[in-house]
Design a protein around this motif. Structure first.
Motif, short mmCIF file in Angstrom:
data_model
loop_
_atom_site.label_atom_id
_atom_site.label_comp_id
_atom_site.label_asym_id
_atom_site.label_seq_id
_atom_site.Cartn_x
_atom_site.Cartn_y
_atom_site.Cartn_z
N LEU A 286 0.81 -1.22 0.00
CA LEU A 286 0.00 0.00 0.00
C LEU A 286 0.84 1.26 0.00
O LEU A 286 0.44 2.29 -0.54
N ASP A 287 2.01 1.17 0.61
CA ASP A 287 2.87 2.35 0.65
C ASP A 287 3.26 2.79 -0.75
O ASP A 287 3.21 3.96 -1.11
N ARG A 288 3.66 1.77 -1.52
CA ARG A 288 4.06 2.10 -2.88
C ARG A 288 2.86 2.61 -3.69
O ARG A 288 2.98 3.54 -4.47
N PHE A 289 1.73 2.01 -3.45
CA PHE A 289 0.53 2.44 -4.16
C PHE A 289 0.19 3.90 -3.80
O PHE A 289 -0.15 4.71 -4.67
N GLU A 290 0.35 4.22 -2.54
CA GLU A 290 0.06 5.59 -2.11
C GLU A 290 0.99 6.59 -2.79
O GLU A 290 0.57 7.66 -3.23
N ARG A 291 2.26 6.20 -2.86
CA ARG A 291 3.22 7.08 -3.52
C ARG A 291 2.81 7.32 -4.98
O ARG A 291 2.90 8.42 -5.51
N TRP A 292 2.36 6.26 -5.58
CA TRP A 292 1.95 6.35 -6.97
C TRP A 292 0.72 7.26 -7.10
O TRP A 292 0.66 8.13 -7.96
N MET A 293 -0.24 7.04 -6.19
CA MET A 293 -1.46 7.85 -6.24
C MET A 293 -1.16 9.33 -6.02
O MET A 293 -1.77 10.20 -6.64
N GLU A 294 -0.18 9.57 -5.14
CA GLU A 294 0.22 10.96 -4.92
C GLU A 294 0.66 11.60 -6.22
O GLU A 294 0.29 12.72 -6.57
N MET A 295 1.49 10.85 -6.95
CA MET A 295 1.99 11.37 -8.22
C MET A 295 0.83 11.54 -9.21
O MET A 295 0.79 12.50 -9.99
N VAL A 296 -0.11 10.59 -9.16
CA VAL A 296 -1.27 10.64 -10.04
C VAL A 296 -2.08 11.90 -9.75
O VAL A 296 -2.46 12.64 -10.66
#
Lengths: 305, 687, 226
Positions: A195-205
């Motif tokens: 989830l951490d990596r997903f969150e980072r990705w979503m932040e960029m999104v």
């Protein structure tokens, strides 16, 4: 409104979306598929029907999708570019449309090497990006990929997949943007465990405002057993499973219950992440558990649209 | 006894540096290779192809070859001279029969039986001439017989050579002095169509300094001859002062010690590094306790009551001028006294024109007028050679000069004019590329064992003991085998770059045109590239690899034909190190055909399969492993040899055959006795 | 360069078994360089065939020689009489060589001794990797000199796909993700924005898919006197 599907409507309504996944059988008897579909009739907006997933021969996604349409349910048929050239794909899309399919998910597909026909020729005439763009143009410009005019009109809701866990990480947002440009209205992501990596990705999104241009449905897979977790970690490309999760499963007395808990917690956390429009639950060979997950995650009853 | 017929081995068109440097152009590389592989007869046969005085040269040769050896850039050259001595002592070979060609007819007289005269006589006799050699002494050999001390050159060595020279059909007439007992004119009248003068430099030089008149003054050559031939000993134990810094001075000094001098003091103009004597002569003299007084010039011999008490010397600040000419500068105010009872001049030798005065032209400096291109004197049919026309040099240089004079005389007798300029020039190899040098394995030079200095000064027995077999084999293996190795057939080459990648020595290079160029002159002859070339475009210049390959078929055939129910095994072994020892080479074998390979790195898996095709039951490849008793000079051999054997095994397996029919193993020098065990194990696997 | 591998010996032996006089014909160009079919491999193949035939009691003889290129009529002509003296030729050329001989001299029987695999180069001594599919429409300008058609298992033009992980392809850790490499290079040259563009579907008509075997013609060097 593009296609007027329930999926599209729910997304547009701004409410948290739930989709499920059904894998067609390695045979022509659809009883089981229908049974699973019926079981979550009131729990999901739409059903992904996989297209010969992991390159194993199954009943066609369009045929299964049409069956769901007959049951009054809404399929999202998957189309992979592995097995069909642009002629066949466009023809199939026309056929699916004629049978009442309103949602199409465009993917490359797992390489044929992994399936039960490893000697087959991978077509890969076009790639998933080109597929999206081609289907978008077919719908919006009324032109086939080769440039000829389409007779009549088409209305389908186009989606694509994205894997935030693939490399290079920083390029994954660029590619998402490219898929939006190509025609994706919704995105289903690879199963989220990290989830951490997903969150980072979503932040960029979100930084790039992409979440406003496309509905991002986070992929969720309940883990049925420790073995399944380990198998996915080691053998399924594109899936990242953090070690803590394996430890958690190892420590749990009731593995199935723990797997469910993890899935539910994941959904609850996804609900909190900015830009996440919904979840896509892929309960591989465990379809019957989807209603329970939806309920326990507080997503039941589903909104009426 | 070996008669060496394969003249191809001495490659005609390019010489390794040793062979170029040798005045006689002996096939050094080839005889070192023969020793390294245990074929001592072959080594001697190769030596005898070009050298009529192998025993003498094996014992005292100045070995110009070693100076040019390319191993100098890596570590130290092999002891070629020591190996030549080993070959003559351990090999058996007759002088090869004369090469076919136009014969010479006529009588030739040769004046002087030194190295130059003997070589000329040998060559002319083999060409067909009727040769008589005249010498004023009672024995042949010239300077090597009369002046070179016994502790360096025993008479037996000279005798061996002379007797073989005589076998060529030469008449020796001793005790006959030209100008006294006979004249050139007389010889001509007796029917000699050609006369060769090879009288050497018989006159010792002295200096006209105060005190030189009187007792206690000796001159090098008469002294050496007296010591050697008449067993001269000093009375009492005088202190001897030797003047001179050349090789003769070393001989004089060291002979003086052995002749009873209490102390020998050497005085010379040159500083230590500039001394003209060979370095090893200087070192051996120092070991024996000779006192060196460098950079001093003799000024006066000091006498008290007529008896010498010492030599007054003056400091020499510089021996040579800017042009490199002998022009000593003395610091007159710096004098010293070297005390002693006897002074021996060893400052050079000169020719003696008197025997020929009036018969041929002599210049104002007393030298015979000589055309060094045509080897002629002023009188038709009279030729000259050796130190009397070249000045002082080494024995082998005199021999080479004698060979030229023989060619000139032969030409004269055949009516073909001779000129040195028309002799075929042989290409000299370049130096080793620095990148190649970096990769060459260093192997320490094996010193030739000698009697201890304390012991050897007590007598005139040969001081040097010579190599034992094992050491000789190891020492010979240090040869870099220059110009014998990989040569590219440019028509066949597909420029695949395999050789470029495989060569451990950076020998193959890629040219600017993108072509592969195998620099044969840089090749270390490991042969790894040979069997990896996909089109067989690489061959060795020297034939020894091909000979080994060609030996497999007949060896297998012979064994298979007489198979006696037990498995017939082909053993392909390394041919160096312990595999070159006579015990292994001559070993009796049952049911085993042994083919010794000049390094198993040259092995091709196809050759292994061909042996199987011929019906052999099993093949054992035995490589060598480094040990204290000898290291391989090549690199990566085990790696590739094992792979090639492995590939052949894989191939057999694809045919449904026993992959253990072919095996690879390694033995080091100490394990050579396990060879039988290796064969037994291989036989076991075939059951 | 064309890369090939020798067929398994038992396969070659079985193909050649019905014939008495067999010629193993090496080809000393591409397949020599990739160590599949040059003179040395031809020698080895012939030796192995002889061993095999002896073992299996197959009559006849197996001989061997090589020519520079089996894909040239004139070079075949030079050895034609010799070739005709055999019952069969085991060609150690690539598939092109085998077909050239047959096309030029229909009476000859030619068997393939190699499996032709690809066009590529040796990435290290003894290892050859495919680098070109001969698609007929090179895209290396767009992809920084790394061919996604050849090196991406899916030949996609808008990669990397979701299977790319740690620079490797979903097919396995030993396969580089071509698109990862392309991304790296674009990034290094500051050209990542190139990826924004959606590459249109490839025109496969210039490839083998365009209608079977392709023909290339240079009219200006052609000898065609009508």
């Amino acid at each position: 409104m593009i296609a007027g599907s329930k999926l599209e409507k729910t997304i547009n309504s701004g409410q948290f979306v739930v989709t499920g996944e059904l894998g067609p059988p390695k045979g022509a008897d659809l009883t089981q598929l229908k049974h699973h579909a019926e079981g979550m009739r009131n729990h999901v907006e739409a059903y992904n029907i996989t297209d010969n997933q992991t390159a194993i021969v199954r009943t066609s996604s369009i045929a299964c999708g049409a069956t769901l349409v007959q049951m009054g349910l809404e399929p999202i048929i998957q189309i992979v570019v592995r097995d069909r050239n642009r002629i066949c794909i466009q023809s199939d899309v026309l056929g699916a449309h004629a049978l009442g399919v309103k949602n199409i998910l465009c993917l490359a597909g797992d390489h044929q090497k992994f399936g039960n026909e490893p000697g087959s020729k991978g077509v890969f005439d076009i790639d998933s990006m080109q597929l999206l763009k081609g289907l978008k143009d077919l719908r919006d410009e009324k032109k086939f990929m080769g440039g000829e005019e389409l007779n009549g009109e088409l209305s389908y809701f186009l989606g694509a997949v994205e894997n935030p866990f693939a490399d290079p990480f920083e390029y994954r947002v660029d590619r998402l943007e490219k898929k939006i440009k190509a025609g994706a209205s919704f995105i289903q992501t690879q199963c989220i465990f990290d989830l951490d990596r997903f969150e980072r990705w979503m932040e960029m999104v979100c930084e790039r405002g992409l979440h406003k241009k496309v509905a991002i449905l986070g992929g969720v897979t309940p883990i049925k057993s420790l073995g399944a977790a380990r198998y996915m970690k080691n053998n399924v490309s594109g899936i990242t499973i953090p070690d803590e999760l394996i430890e958690r499963m190892t420590g749990a007395e009731k593995k199935k219950e723990e797997g469910l808990k993890i899935a539910i917690e994941t959904i609850q956390r996804l609900k909190e992440i900015e830009g996440v429009a919904g979840v896509h639950i892929m309960a591989i060979a465990w379809e019957e558990v989807i209603p329970e997950i939806v309920e326990r995650a507080g997503l039941y009853p589903r909104p009426k649209v | 006894m070996t008669h060496r017929n394969n003249q191809d081995l001495a490659l005609k068109n390019i010489h390794p540096p040793c062979q170029s440097a040798c005045p006689l152009h002996q096939g050094v590389r080839d005889y070192l290779l023969a020793i390294a592989t245990g074929n001592f007869d072959m080594a001697l046969a190769i030596i005898k192809e070009t050298n009529p005085l192998p025993f003498v040269c094996g014992t005292i040769c100045a070995h110009h070859c070693e100076e040019e050896c390319r191993r100098n850039d890596v570590d130290k050259p092999p002891s070629i001279r020591g190996l030549k001595r080993f070959a003559v002592e351990h090999g058996k070979a007759k002088v090869p029969p004369p090469v076919d060609g136009p014969k010479v007819r006529g009588k030739v007289a040769i004046i002087g039986a030194g190295p130059a005269g003997l070589t000329a006589a040998f060559d002319l006799a083999r060409l067909g001439a009727e040769v008589t050699v005249y010498d004023r002494e009672k024995m042949a050999g010239g300077a090597v017989r009369h002046y070179i001390p016994l502790y360096r050159l025993p008479d037996e060595a000279v005798d061996q050579d002379i007797s073989e020279i005589a076998e060529q059909g030469i008449t020796f007439k001793y005790g006959i002095e030209l100008g006294k007992d006979i004249t050139i004119e007389q010889l001509e009248k007796e029917g000699c169509q050609a006369v060769l003068l090879a009288m050497g430099l018989p006159v010792s030089r002295g200096l006209n300094i105060p005190g030189v008149e009187g007792d206690g003054i000796l001159y090098a050559l008469p002294f050496l001859q007296d010591v050697k031939r008449s067993g001269f000993k000093f009375t009492g134990n005088p202190n001897v002062i030797v003047i001179g810094g050349g090789n003769v001075a070393m001989d004089v000094a060291r002979s003086s010690l052995r002749a009873g001098a209490a102390k020998v003091k050497l005085s010379c103009l040159e500083c230590d590094e500039e001394m003209p004597a060979f370095r090893w002569e200087i070192e051996e003299a120092k070991e024996e306790g000779i006192e060196f007084n460098n950079s001093w010039g003799p000024h006066a011999i000091i006498r008290e009551n007529g008896k010498i008490t010492g030599l007054e010397v003056v400091e020499c600040t510089c021996v040579f001028d800017d042009q490199g000419r002998f022009n000593p500068k003395m610091k007159d105010d710096h004098k010293e006294m070297i005390s002693g009872d006897i002074v021996i001049f060893a400052i050079g030798q000169g020719g003696d024109p008197e025997p020929v005065r009036g018969e041929i032209e002599i210049d104002d400096r007393g030298n015979v007028v000589f055309n060094s291109q045509k080897m002629t004197t002023s009188r038709a049919g009279v030729f000259s050679c050796g130190e009397m026309v070249t000045g002082p040099g080494s024995a082998v240089q005199a021999m080479a000069n004698g060979r030229l004079a023989a060619q000139a005389a032969a030409g004269y007798l055949q009516g073909v004019p001779f000129d040195c300029a028309s002799l075929e020039e042989v290409a000299v190899l370049d130096k080793l590329d620095a990148k190649v040098v970096e990769e060459v394995v260093h192997i320490e030079r094996n010193a030739i064992p000698m009697i201890s200095p304390e012991e050897r000064v007590r007598h005139f027995k040969q001081a040097e003991l010579g190599y034992d077999i094992e050491t000789a084999i190891c020492e010979a293996r240090r040869c870099l085998t220059c110009a014998a190795g990989a040569q590219q057939d440019e028509d066949l080459c597909v420029h695949c770059l395999t050789c470029v990648r495989v060569c451990p020595y950076n020998v193959p290079v890629i040219t600017e045109e993108g072509k592969v160029s195998i620099r044969n002159e840089q090749c270390q002859a490991c042969g790894l590239c040979l069997s990896m070339c996909p089109v067989y475009a690489i061959k060795f210049r020297a034939p020894y690899v091909e000979e080994a390959v060609n030996a497999i078929g007949p060896a297998v055939q012979k064994l298979v034909d007489k198979r006696n129910g037990k498995p017939a095994i082909l053993a392909i072994t390394c041919s160096y190190g312990a595999f070159a020892l006579p015990d292994f080479v001559r070993k009796e074998q049952n049911n085993v055909a042994v083919v010794r390979y000049p390094c198993v790195g040259k092995l091709d898996s196809v050759h292994l399969l061909k042996a199987i095709e011929l019906g052999i039951d099993g093949v054992v490849v035995v490589g060598c492993r480094d040990s204290e008793r000898g290291n391989c000079q090549y690199k990566d051999i085990s790696y590739w040899a094992e792979k090639r054997v492995g590939h052949a095994c894989d191939m057999l397996e694809t045919l449904g055959m026993n992959r253990e029919s072919i095996t690879y193993t390694e033995l080091d020098g100490d394990e050579i006795d396990k060879f039988d065990q290796v064969i037994a194990e291989a036989a076991e696997k075939l059951k | 360069m064309i890369i090939a591998e020798r067929k398994p010996l038992e396969e070659i032996a079985a193909m050649a078994a019905p014939y008495k006089r067999v010629c193993v014909l090496g080809c000393n160009t591409c397949v020599a360089v990739c160590m599949a079919g040059g003179q040395k491999e031809a020698e080895e193949t012939a030796t192995l065939l002889r061993i095999h035939r002896k073992k299996e009691n197959v009559d006849g003889e197996v001989e061997v020689f090589s020519i520079e290129r089996q894909c040239e009529f004139e070079m075949i002509d030079e050895v034609l009489e010799k070739l005709k003296s055999y019952d069969v030729i085991v060609s150690l050329a690539c598939g092109v060589g085998v077909q050239t001989i047959v096309e030029h001299v229909p009476s000859l029987r030619v068997l393939p001794g190699l499996n032709t695999t690809s066009m590529g180069y040796p990435t290290e001594q003894g290892v050859w990797k495919e680098r070109c599919l001969g698609c007929g429409d090179c895209v290396l300008d767009l992809t920084m000199g790394i061919c996604p058609i050849t090196r991406c298992a899916k030949s996609i033009l808008n990669g990397p796909c979701g299977g790319s992980a740690e620079g490797k392809c979903e097919l396995g850790k030993d396969v580089d993700c071509a698109w990862h490499l392309i991304h790296e290079r674009l990034s290094a040259f500051g050209r990542l924005s190139d990826l924004e563009e959606i590459q249109p579907p490839k025109d496969w008509s210039k490839s083998h898919h365009g209608g079977g075997a392709r023909t290339s013609v240079r009219e200006d060097v052609r000898i065609d006197r009508g």
